[in-house]
Design an enzyme around this catalytic site. Structure first.
Site, PDB file in Angstrom:
ATOM      1  N   ASP A 112       2.574   7.732  -8.011  1.00 46.07           N
ATOM      2  CA  ASP A 112       2.756   6.487  -8.763  1.00 46.07           C
ATOM      3  C   ASP A 112       3.881   6.556  -9.783  1.00 46.07           C
ATOM      4  O   ASP A 112       4.253   5.528 -10.359  1.00 46.07           O
ATOM      5  CB  ASP A 112       1.445   6.095  -9.454  1.00 46.07           C
ATOM      6  CG  ASP A 112       0.404   5.630  -8.458  1.00 46.07           C
ATOM      7  OD1 ASP A 112       0.778   4.901  -7.532  1.00 46.07           O
ATOM      8  OD2 ASP A 112      -0.771   5.988  -8.612  1.00 46.07           O
ATOM      9  N   ASP A 172       0.472   2.774   0.012  1.00 43.30           N
ATOM     10  CA  ASP A 172       1.092   2.410  -1.265  1.00 43.30           C
ATOM     11  C   ASP A 172       2.356   3.240  -1.550  1.00 43.30           C
ATOM     12  O   ASP A 172       3.260   2.790  -2.256  1.00 43.30           O
ATOM     13  CB  ASP A 172       0.109   2.606  -2.432  1.00 43.30           C
ATOM     14  CG  ASP A 172      -1.315   2.187  -2.135  1.00 43.30           C
ATOM     15  OD1 ASP A 172      -1.710   2.254  -0.964  1.00 43.30           O
ATOM     16  OD2 ASP A 172      -2.038   1.811  -3.063  1.00 43.30           O
TER      17      ASP A 172
HETATM   18  N1  GLY Z   1      -1.791   1.574  -5.697  1.00 49.18           N
HETATM   19  C1  GLY Z   1      -3.122   1.276  -5.983  1.00 49.18           C
HETATM   20  C2  GLY Z   1      -3.543  -0.084  -5.608  1.00 49.18           C
HETATM   21  O1  GLY Z   1      -2.850  -0.811  -4.936  1.00 49.18           O
HETATM   22  O2  GLY Z   1      -4.624  -0.455  -6.009  1.00 49.18           O
END
Ligand code: GLY
Length: 390
Positions: A112, A172
């Protein structure tokens, strides 16, 4: 190296005779006016190192520290407010919150870091041309690149291991490739871009089903790169299509085509986009999971709708296919309706209601979310730019 972009309002002023009567453009004016109020109030409420996360059941602001995966979205939204309105107060507030994220380079981060640093510093550098923080940006991209292994061909998502995972990769991660590509341009280190391309290609091979929907998580054998399992964490079931995951996939491959010009990524983005369009409800906002058997009683997810809208606008420009833009328009107009838009006289927080964070985890269900706001504002900026060019 970094291009200087005029704030959008100046750009619009230069385009004389451009009628601002389009419904989405009118919506954008209203939304950015609301955003200025809400985001300035949140700035006043936030202490040093605090970032907005959501609201509690009484509507009070809930905050996180820099480590939460969403910490870059608040500064990122401030950057879009600056871009759209040209109000320099927001440039200053945006830098203040952006630079509070510098601590991340010394933290134990996961994939992230791409969201956190690119949405904040990436937009700040793009809009101001100020490259003071370019070294930090590249350093953070290298932290992400260190999560890549040749044997798997992908960057690993999380440090924690659940079930019997060994090398979990979620869809993601596609969103976090942009920082690698931008950092490659800034530093001249092309290996960062090569990692982004490899990750996108490996994901294309392993994450998608025949109908172009995708699994949330693929677990790899770190030694051989073999796929060990395909499952969900935040979706309804392993075999279902979690809406935000489909949105990340659409946005990720569209971005990868923009950055590389590689046809395989455009084809993937179009296939994912077509699958999504076939399955969207009439108002354009997806249920939190396309396969929840409770539909039509299931919750919708404003965040997935906003991410999709932003991606569809870009995909329409890149592919020349106006169906994607029409879908984005429908999504934006729904998000701009009374049902989804925050009440200006309300609690002074956020812009959109009805985001769904993590239903299986029991967290952030039917609440405002920083990333819903961020991609909504981004979509409105993108829409304004393309409609000015017509
Ligand atoms: N990247 C985490 C979500 O989309 O909740």
């Amino acid at each position: 190296m970094m291009k200087y972009f005029l704030p959008l309002i100046y750009f619009l002023a230069i385009i004389s005779g451009c009628g601002r009567t389009d419904e989405v453009n009118l919506l954008a004016d209203r939304v950015f006016s609301l955003a200025k109020t809400q985001y300035a109030q949140m700035d006043e409420a936030l202490g040093d190192g605090q970032f907005p996360k959501s609201t509690d059941s009484e509507g009070n602001l809930v905050t996180s520290d820099a480590g939460w995966w969403c910490s870059g979205f608040y500064p990122g939204s401030l950057w879009y407010i600056y871009e759209y309105t040209g109000d320099e107060t927001f440039r200053d507030i945006a830098w203040k919150h952006t630079r509070r994220l510098a601590v991340l380079k010394d933290r134990d981060t996961d994939h992230d870091i791409g969201f956190q640093i690119n949405c904040s510093y990436g937009n700040g550098m793009r809009l101001t041309g100020d490259s003071t923080d370019a070294a930090l940006y590249v350093e953070c991209a290298r932290i992400l690149a260190d999560r890549f292994t040749e044997g798997t061909g992908v960057t690993k998502s999380w440090n924690f291991l659940r079930n019997d995972w060994r090398y979990p990769v979620i869809i993601d991660n596609m969103m976090n490739l942009e920082i690698l590509i931008k950092a490659a341009e800034m530093s001249g280190d092309n290996s960062l871009k090569e990692i982004a391309v490899r990750h996108a290609q490996t994901t294309l091979n392993n994450h998608f089903r025949e109908d172009w929907s995708c699994w949330h998580l693929v677990d790899y054998d770190p030694e051989t790169g073999a796929v060990r399992s395909k499952e969900t964490v935040q979706g309804y079931s392993d075999g279902s299509s979690w809406a935000r995951g489909q949105a990340w996939a659409l946005y990720g491959y569209t971005m990868m085509y923009r950055e590389t010009g590689m046809e395989e990524f455009l084809e993937a983005a179009r296939n994912i986009g077509n699958m999504i369009m076939d399955r969207l409800p009439v108002d354009g906002i997806p249920y939190w999971d396309f396969d929840d058997p409770a539909i039509p009683e299931a919750l919708k997810d404003a965040s997935a709708g906003a991410i999709m809208a932003s991606a569809f606008i870009e995909l329409s420009s890149l592919s020349g296919d106006s169906r994607y833009l029409e879908t984005a328009r429908r999504q934006l107009l729904t998000l701009g309706s009374e049902e989804y838009l925050a009440n200006p006289g309300g609690n002074g927080c956020f812009i959109l209601k009805h985001g769904v964070g993590n239903i299986p985890g029991g967290t952030e269900i039917d609440v405002p979310l920083t990333y819903a706001d961020y991609y909504f504002l981004e979509a409105l900026v993108r829409y304004s730019i393309i409609s000015s060019e017509e």
